[in-house]
Enzyme design. Structure first.
Site, mmCIF file in Angstrom:
data_model
loop_
_atom_site.group_PDB
_atom_site.id
_atom_site.type_symbol
_atom_site.label_atom_id
_atom_site.label_comp_id
_atom_site.label_asym_id
_atom_site.label_seq_id
_atom_site.Cartn_x
_atom_site.Cartn_y
_atom_site.Cartn_z
ATOM 1 N N MET A 33 -65.059 44.390 71.233
ATOM 2 C CA MET A 33 -66.344 45.050 71.486
ATOM 3 C C MET A 33 -66.564 45.162 72.987
ATOM 4 O O MET A 33 -66.324 44.212 73.726
ATOM 5 C CB MET A 33 -67.477 44.225 70.867
ATOM 6 C CG MET A 33 -68.881 44.578 71.389
ATOM 7 S SD MET A 33 -70.142 43.379 70.870
ATOM 8 C CE MET A 33 -70.432 43.925 69.186
ATOM 9 N N ASN A 34 -67.020 46.357 73.439
ATOM 10 C CA ASN A 34 -67.609 46.416 74.771
ATOM 11 C C ASN A 34 -68.934 47.166 74.731
ATOM 12 O O ASN A 34 -69.798 46.811 73.934
ATOM 13 C CB ASN A 34 -66.637 46.881 75.860
ATOM 14 C CG ASN A 34 -66.017 48.240 75.681
ATOM 15 O OD1 ASN A 34 -65.226 48.473 74.781
ATOM 16 N ND2 ASN A 34 -66.343 49.166 76.576
ATOM 17 N N ASP A 35 -69.167 48.176 75.556
ATOM 18 C CA ASP A 35 -70.503 48.718 75.821
ATOM 19 C C ASP A 35 -71.366 48.949 74.582
ATOM 20 O O ASP A 35 -70.903 49.499 73.584
ATOM 21 C CB ASP A 35 -70.386 50.066 76.524
ATOM 22 C CG ASP A 35 -69.591 50.019 77.802
ATOM 23 O OD1 ASP A 35 -69.041 48.961 78.125
ATOM 24 O OD2 ASP A 35 -69.506 51.061 78.466
ATOM 25 N N GLN A 43 -68.810 50.181 71.600
ATOM 26 C CA GLN A 43 -67.405 50.480 71.843
ATOM 27 C C GLN A 43 -66.566 49.453 71.090
ATOM 28 O O GLN A 43 -66.800 48.242 71.211
ATOM 29 C CB GLN A 43 -67.125 50.440 73.337
ATOM 30 C CG GLN A 43 -67.809 51.558 74.113
ATOM 31 C CD GLN A 43 -67.133 52.890 73.891
ATOM 32 O OE1 GLN A 43 -66.191 53.257 74.575
ATOM 33 N NE2 GLN A 43 -67.613 53.638 72.916
ATOM 34 N N TRP A 47 -58.876 45.714 74.616
ATOM 35 C CA TRP A 47 -59.306 47.113 74.709
ATOM 36 C C TRP A 47 -58.178 48.057 74.302
ATOM 37 O O TRP A 47 -57.026 47.869 74.669
ATOM 38 C CB TRP A 47 -59.748 47.394 76.141
ATOM 39 C CG TRP A 47 -60.333 48.749 76.374
ATOM 40 C CD1 TRP A 47 -61.653 49.081 76.358
ATOM 41 C CD2 TRP A 47 -59.626 49.956 76.675
ATOM 42 N NE1 TRP A 47 -61.814 50.423 76.631
ATOM 43 C CE2 TRP A 47 -60.582 50.977 76.821
ATOM 44 C CE3 TRP A 47 -58.272 50.263 76.817
ATOM 45 C CZ2 TRP A 47 -60.234 52.289 77.128
ATOM 46 C CZ3 TRP A 47 -57.916 51.568 77.111
ATOM 47 C CH2 TRP A 47 -58.895 52.572 77.261
ATOM 48 N N PHE A 58 -65.884 57.458 73.608
ATOM 49 C CA PHE A 58 -66.437 56.515 74.571
ATOM 50 C C PHE A 58 -67.967 56.485 74.517
ATOM 51 O O PHE A 58 -68.594 57.073 73.646
ATOM 52 C CB PHE A 58 -65.912 56.840 75.969
ATOM 53 C CG PHE A 58 -64.508 56.347 76.198
ATOM 54 C CD1 PHE A 58 -64.265 55.263 77.032
ATOM 55 C CD2 PHE A 58 -63.421 56.931 75.565
ATOM 56 C CE1 PHE A 58 -62.981 54.784 77.236
ATOM 57 C CE2 PHE A 58 -62.131 56.470 75.760
ATOM 58 C CZ PHE A 58 -61.907 55.391 76.600
ATOM 59 N N SER A 59 -68.569 55.821 75.483
ATOM 60 C CA SER A 59 -69.976 55.449 75.401
ATOM 61 C C SER A 59 -70.925 56.638 75.315
ATOM 62 O O SER A 59 -70.653 57.712 75.839
ATOM 63 C CB SER A 59 -70.360 54.577 76.597
ATOM 64 O OG SER A 59 -69.736 53.325 76.512
ATOM 65 N N ARG A 113 -69.159 60.822 82.316
ATOM 66 C CA ARG A 113 -69.254 60.017 81.090
ATOM 67 C C ARG A 113 -70.602 59.339 80.876
ATOM 68 O O ARG A 113 -71.421 59.233 81.758
ATOM 69 C CB ARG A 113 -68.165 58.951 81.093
ATOM 70 C CG ARG A 113 -68.132 57.997 82.290
ATOM 71 C CD ARG A 113 -66.928 57.085 82.136
ATOM 72 N NE ARG A 113 -66.722 56.176 83.248
ATOM 73 C CZ ARG A 113 -65.981 56.452 84.317
ATOM 74 N NH1 ARG A 113 -65.388 57.626 84.428
ATOM 75 N NH2 ARG A 113 -65.825 55.551 85.280
ATOM 76 N N ASP A 114 -70.750 58.885 79.624
ATOM 77 C CA ASP A 114 -71.820 57.994 79.169
ATOM 78 C C ASP A 114 -73.192 58.676 79.097
ATOM 79 O O ASP A 114 -74.150 58.257 79.767
ATOM 80 C CB ASP A 114 -71.907 56.751 80.071
ATOM 81 C CG ASP A 114 -70.555 56.092 80.299
ATOM 82 O OD1 ASP A 114 -69.688 56.219 79.422
ATOM 83 O OD2 ASP A 114 -70.372 55.452 81.353
#
Length: 493
Positions: free
Chosen positions: A36-38, A54, A62, A97-98, A166-167
């Protein structure tokens, strides 16, 4: 549903249920299985709080990004749902992605995320290309838009990189339009935030460069969040490769909050003040949401990018989120407190008033690896000042993590040097606090593998993770000099 998403859902269902509840945090979100990340898509939809994240289910390191998914009624007790997105299209084959989530006018939930693809250069090397894509669904299952991606390099201002784009963080404006901010890297490489607008959430147009870094805070600005709080505009960004500024900003990757005002005519944000969001070791990529009752609530990834690959391959899960935090602005600073829902989960209170600490001491009933502790410390008298106070937790005969206060320097330090780690990584971090003659108010929330420290009712927060064996349950207090403490310690249901 694509074959890739179906495979991920089947794998996580089979593997996640094999992890015992007591081997996870009690009330902090961890992945059902894997990495797990963001935090992504933090939102309220159809009577539930939603959090996506994520996610790579197949390993605790990752890899190709999916979106995991949890829901809650109270921001503390979370239910795992099947994975929401997998990198199963040509435009996002490098990863989903995020991004963020919002409810559309027709009642569906829209997910907006960064899609990563690759391009081959003339020398044969490859590089990532980042675009923005959307998917719609019912809170459980989501279908990607047939005209994805909805924002590409053609929608970038001059000089902006298609590699670092991004994001997206989306919200609905008072004018009925949807808006989003996106992290970008301009020609000078130092980071900027772009503002976009859409009438329907699918067709987007560039509005302005909302904010420019101009090499003030690190390089690339990631995971932007832009909102109004207590009548002021707030921009939060996660910064890469930042140079330390005394104890306010650490070296490396951090999170900066800027408070200021937004010019509706120019589409630009003007910063008046700035500060770190979290002064501890483990915190990155936070995202906020507006709760139905009007609270602005933040949650962050409780890890440090410098040490995320330094863990065992045998661990079934890696990564966790902070406790959700309520935000406010007081005297020009961001204030953070644990969501008030945590108070309803407290039980079995242990209380001490004017307990005297000199040397090392334990207090009966003050122990455990799941605890919410309110602590007020002060010198025994004006004439008898102390030189150091320390709270040690997750402690056994050899190990502990400590919270250490030096009143003469007004410095508070978190230290996991003796938590059992055998890895050379960041183990200490300090911050300046508002001292009142040696008096300090602390709230320490401990949840098996982490602690979050709220200083002076949320003026500063420090987050830390540790892997100390769960049998290490002792909590002790140490003073160089004589310290008087009041303490309330609760267990958490």
């Amino acid at each position: 549903m694509s074959e890739m998403l179906e495979k991920a859902r089947k794998y996580e269902e089979e593997q996640g249920k094999q992890i015992k509840a007591e081997d996870r945090p009690a009330f902090h979100i961890s992945p059902y299985i894997g990495w797990m990340n963001d935090p992504n898509g933090f939102s309220y939809y159809q009577g539930e709080y939603h959090l996506f994240y994520q996610y790579y289910p197949y390993d605790t390191h990752w890899d190709s990004m999916h979106w995991g998914h949890v829901v809650s009624k109270d921001l503390l007790h979370w239910k795992y749902l099947p994975a929401a997105l997998a990198p199963d299209e040509e435009y996002d084959k490098g990863g989903c992605f995020s991004g963020s989530a919002i409810e559309l006018d027709d009642g569906r939930q829209l997910l907006m995320y960064t899609a990563v693809d690759h391009e081959t250069l003339e020398d044969g090397s490859k590089r990532d290309i980042q675009t923005q894509a959307v998917a719609v669904g019912d809170g459980r299952d989501y279908v990607k838009y047939e005209k994805n991606p909805v924002l590409t390099e053609k929608d970038l201002p001059e000089g902006a990189s298609k590699v670092d784009f991004r994001d997206p963080k989306i919200w609905k404006g008072k004018d009925g339009n949807f808006y989003c901010v996106i992290g970008s890297r301009p020609a000078d490489g130092s980071g900027q935030i772009l503002l976009y607008r859409s009438e329907n959430g699918f067709d987007w147009e560039f509005v302005s460069i909302l904010a420019e870094n101009k090499k003030r805070f690190g390089k690339m600005w990631e995971c932007p969040d832009f909102f109004t709080l207590d009548g002021q505009n707030v921009l939060i960004v996660s910064t890469m490769e930042m140079e330390a500024e005394e104890l306010e900003y650490p070296n490396g990757n951090g999170v900066v909050c800027q408070i200021g005002h937004f010019d509706n005519q120019t589409g630009q944000f003007h910063s008046i003040s700035s500060q770190s969001v979290d002064y501890g070791i483990d915190f990155y990529a936070p995202q906020t949401m507006l709760a139905p009752d009007g609270r602005r609530i933040l949650i962050g990834w409780m890890q440090n990018l410098a040490s995320v690959n330094q863990h065992s391959e045998k661990e079934p899960w890696f990564g966790q989120m902070t406790i959700p935090r309520e935000l406010a602005i007081k005297k020009g600073r961001l204030i953070q407190r644990p969501v008030r829902e945590l108070d309803a989960c407290r039980h079995n209170m242990v209380s001490y008033t004017n307990a005297i600490i000199s040397g090392e001491k334990t207090l009966k009933g003050v122990c455990g690896r799941i605890a919410d502790i309110e602590l007020s410390i002060a010198p025994q008298s004006e004439e008898n000042r102390y030189y150091m106070f320390e709270m040690r937790f997750a402690q056994d005969d050899k190990h502990y993590t400590s919270l250490r206060y030096h009143p003469h320097e007004s410095e508070l330090e978190l230290d996991r040097s003796y938590s059992g780690s055998r890895i050379a990584m960041v183990h200490k971090r300090s911050c300046k606090v508002q001292d009142n003659g040696g008096s300090l108010k602390l709230r320490v929330v401990i949840d098996r593998f982490s602690a979050e420290v709220f200083v002076n009712d949320g003026e500063q927060v420090m987050s830390i993770t540790f892997k100390t064996d769960l049998k290490a349950e002792k909590i002790s207090f140490v003073a160089d000099g004589v310290v008087k403490i009041d303490i309330l310690k609760y267990e958490i249901k």
